[in-house]
Design a protein around this motif. Structure first.
Motif, PDB file in Angstrom:
ATOM      1  N   ASN A   1      10.062  33.252   8.502  1.00  0.00           N
ATOM      2  CA  ASN A   1      11.086  32.586   8.990  1.00  0.00           C
ATOM      3  C   ASN A   1      11.584  31.037   7.755  1.00  0.00           C
ATOM      4  OD1 ASN A   1      11.772  34.267  11.073  1.00  0.00           O
ATOM      5  ND2 ASN A   1      10.126  32.490  12.564  1.00  0.00           N
ATOM      6  N   VAL A   2      10.799  30.945   7.127  1.00  0.00           N
ATOM      7  CA  VAL A   2      11.117  30.290   6.012  1.00  0.00           C
ATOM      8  C   VAL A   2      11.915  29.565   5.702  1.00  0.00           C
ATOM      9  CG1 VAL A   2      10.559  28.930   3.891  1.00  0.00           C
ATOM     10  CG2 VAL A   2       8.680  30.748   5.385  1.00  0.00           C
ATOM     11  N   ALA A   3      12.423  28.336   6.368  1.00  0.00           N
ATOM     12  CA  ALA A   3      14.152  27.660   5.875  1.00  0.00           C
ATOM     13  C   ALA A   3      13.920  26.304   5.327  1.00  0.00           C
ATOM     14  CB  ALA A   3      14.886  27.740   7.032  1.00  0.00           C
ATOM     15  N   ARG A   4      14.525  26.442   3.717  1.00  0.00           N
ATOM     16  CA  ARG A   4      13.907  24.586   3.724  1.00  0.00           C
ATOM     17  C   ARG A   4      15.736  23.998   3.224  1.00  0.00           C
ATOM     18  NH1 ARG A   4       9.601  25.726   0.398  1.00  0.00           N
ATOM     19  NH2 ARG A   4       9.075  28.081   0.196  1.00  0.00           N
ATOM     20  N   SER A   5      15.530  22.890   3.822  1.00  0.00           N
ATOM     21  CA  SER A   5      16.731  21.576   3.866  1.00  0.00           C
ATOM     22  C   SER A   5      17.663  21.576   3.011  1.00  0.00           C
ATOM     23  CB  SER A   5      16.923  21.277   4.997  1.00  0.00           C
ATOM     24  OG  SER A   5      15.916  20.023   4.992  1.00  0.00           O
ATOM     25  N   ALA A   6      18.631  20.936   2.888  1.00  0.00           N
ATOM     26  CA  ALA A   6      19.386  20.135   1.317  1.00  0.00           C
ATOM     27  C   ALA A   6      18.760  18.644   2.175  1.00  0.00           C
ATOM     28  CB  ALA A   6      20.419  19.849   2.032  1.00  0.00           C
ATOM     29  N   ALA A   7      17.942  18.234   2.700  1.00  0.00           N
ATOM     30  CA  ALA A   7      17.119  17.554   2.273  1.00  0.00           C
ATOM     31  C   ALA A   7      15.891  17.516   1.549  1.00  0.00           C
ATOM     32  CB  ALA A   7      16.799  16.096   3.658  1.00  0.00           C
ATOM     33  N   GLY A   8      15.096  18.658   1.041  1.00  0.00           N
ATOM     34  CA  GLY A   8      13.877  19.175   1.043  1.00  0.00           C
ATOM     35  C   GLY A   8      12.919  19.096   1.676  1.00  0.00           C
ATOM     36  N   HIS A   9      13.119  19.080   3.107  1.00  0.00           N
ATOM     37  CA  HIS A   9      12.346  19.453   4.329  1.00  0.00           C
ATOM     38  C   HIS A   9      11.389  21.038   4.745  1.00  0.00           C
ATOM     39  CE1 HIS A   9      12.714  15.268   5.066  1.00  0.00           C
ATOM     40  NE2 HIS A   9      13.844  15.436   6.144  1.00  0.00           N
ATOM     41  N   THR A  10      10.832  21.506   5.029  1.00  0.00           N
ATOM     42  CA  THR A  10      10.649  23.282   5.218  1.00  0.00           C
ATOM     43  C   THR A  10      10.552  23.011   6.458  1.00  0.00           C
ATOM     44  OG1 THR A  10       9.296  22.950   2.533  1.00  0.00           O
ATOM     45  CG2 THR A  10       9.314  24.947   4.027  1.00  0.00           C
ATOM     46  N   TYR A  11      10.940  24.484   6.744  1.00  0.00           N
ATOM     47  CA  TYR A  11      10.816  24.548   8.064  1.00  0.00           C
ATOM     48  C   TYR A  11      10.249  26.138   8.594  1.00  0.00           C
ATOM     49  CZ  TYR A  11      13.357  20.483   8.968  1.00  0.00           C
ATOM     50  OH  TYR A  11      13.860  19.374   9.354  1.00  0.00           O
ATOM     51  N   PHE A  12       9.430  26.402   9.076  1.00  0.00           N
ATOM     52  CA  PHE A  12       8.825  27.540   8.393  1.00  0.00           C
ATOM     53  C   PHE A  12       7.691  28.391   9.909  1.00  0.00           C
ATOM     54  CE2 PHE A  12       5.342  24.844   7.162  1.00  0.00           C
ATOM     55  CZ  PHE A  12       4.473  25.050   6.856  1.00  0.00           C
ATOM     56  N   SER A  13       7.358  29.120  10.419  1.00  0.00           N
ATOM     57  CA  SER A  13       6.903  29.427  11.505  1.00  0.00           C
ATOM     58  C   SER A  13       4.884  30.061  11.113  1.00  0.00           C
ATOM     59  CB  SER A  13       7.269  30.317  12.360  1.00  0.00           C
ATOM     60  OG  SER A  13       8.219  30.055  13.771  1.00  0.00           O
ATOM     61  N   LEU A  14       3.957  30.165  11.417  1.00  0.00           N
ATOM     62  CA  LEU A  14       2.858  29.798  11.562  1.00  0.00           C
ATOM     63  C   LEU A  14       2.810  31.259  12.435  1.00  0.00           C
ATOM     64  CD1 LEU A  14       1.002  29.541   8.941  1.00  0.00           C
ATOM     65  CD2 LEU A  14      -0.309  28.559   9.705  1.00  0.00           C
ATOM     66  N   LYS A  15       2.193  32.559  12.030  1.00  0.00           N
ATOM     67  CA  LYS A  15       1.965  33.583  12.529  1.00  0.00           C
ATOM     68  C   LYS A  15       0.989  34.251  13.307  1.00  0.00           C
ATOM     69  CE  LYS A  15       4.304  37.512  10.402  1.00  0.00           C
ATOM     70  NZ  LYS A  15       5.350  38.445  10.563  1.00  0.00           N
ATOM     71  N   GLU A  16       0.072  34.790  13.634  1.00  0.00           N
ATOM     72  CA  GLU A  16      -0.870  35.328  13.830  1.00  0.00           C
ATOM     73  C   GLU A  16      -1.153  36.487  15.492  1.00  0.00           C
ATOM     74  OE1 GLU A  16      -4.976  33.526  14.953  1.00  0.00           O
ATOM     75  OE2 GLU A  16      -6.014  34.872  14.518  1.00  0.00           O
TER      76      GLU A  16
END
Length: 283
Positions: A45-60
């Motif tokens: 679920n990786v998403a990168r914002s226009a501001a340069g931040h990266t939002y994602f999930s880490l799963k196991e």
């Protein structure tokens, strides 16, 4: 003796949501372990914002943790859907939504995660067997009489397909084979729906559809058994799984891929207004 209600004997304070959330956040950030730790898992679920931040999930397996790497973090280029990574960071709470999250400052690659490796392996296998071969893909009938639809009967997708088809070509009959579109039981129900369509007489084309979702929610459409059910389908298949940016194995095996379920309905039937205009023009 009269029993004393402990809640009456001692009046308990009432806290606001923000007070409780802030307390949890401060407690987490005071914890020595949670304030400085390494965590490994598979990014999704990786998403990168226009501001340069990266939002994602880490799963196991069945466990998921929300993460964020703000602009300036080290190794953000390694955060890709399906990649196995180790990250350094600290646990905190995003107070606006009350979400537990890991704020990462360093990410190191560990290679591809097991599920993504299996997906790549399956793609190679099915391609070698000819399931993706363009020459085997069938054309969609120009004037279908019966259009099969495999999707959830309760979602917006089924409603959208009915609206588009009814507007463009009301002569076509829609035949629904209901199925689940996410979760562990989704793939078997999708296969059962294909069996039902193959047993239904005079189906000219079938739409396999699901709305957008996370990589985990769309996973049933990457299952080998679903791919083989599409390949074995008697009528040609239009696949519309997720959004245009999502490409599943189902899309690769299908005879035609649509970017959205509504677009799939447009591809399945002609526009009666255009047909009438042609008739008038040629008269």
């Amino acid at each position: 003796l009269e029993k004393v209600d402990p809640y009456r004997a001692k009046i308990m304070p009432v806290y606001t949501v923000s007070q409780v959330t802030r307390y949890i956040k401060e407690s987490l950030e005071r914890d020595a372990l949670l304030a400085d730790l390494w965590v490994s898992g598979e990014a999704s679920n990786v998403a990168r914002s226009a501001a340069g931040h990266t939002y994602f999930s880490l799963k196991e397996e069945n466990t998921l943790m929300r993460c964020v790497m703000f602009k300036g973090g080290s190794g953000g280029e390694h955060i890709l859907d399906g990649s196995a990574v180790s990250l350094h960071g600290r646990m905190s709470v995003y107070e606006v939504r009350g979400d537990l999250q890991c704020i990462a400052d360093i990410v190191r690659p560990e290679g591809m995660g097991e599920r993504s490796l299996e997906l790549e392996r399956l793609k190679v296998q099915l391609e070698a067997e000819g399931l993706f071969e363009p020459s085997r893909k069938r054309s969609i009938p120009s004037f279908p009489r019966r259009v099969g639809v495999i999707t959830s009967p309760t979602g917006a997708v089924w409603h959208d397909i009915q609206n588009v088809t009814g507007r463009r070509y009301p002569l076509a009959e829609l035949v629904l084979a209901p199925c689940q579109v996410q979760g562990d039981n989704a793939a078997p129900t999708i296969i059962e729906a294909f069996d039902a369509m193959n047993a239904e007489p005079d189906i000219d084309v079938v739409i396999l559809a699901r709305g957008g979702g996370s990589a985990e929610e769309l996973w049933p459409f990457n299952e080998e058994a679903v791919a083989r059910a599409i390949y074995a389908s008697k009528p040609p298949i239009i696949s519309a799984v997720g959004h245009e940016t999502n490409t599943s194995i189902a899309d690769m095996v299908a005879d035609l891929r649509a970017p959205t379920p509504s677009a799939a309905a447009e591809m399945a039937v002609p526009d009666s207004r255009e047909l009438n205009e042609r008739i008038v023009f040629n008269a």
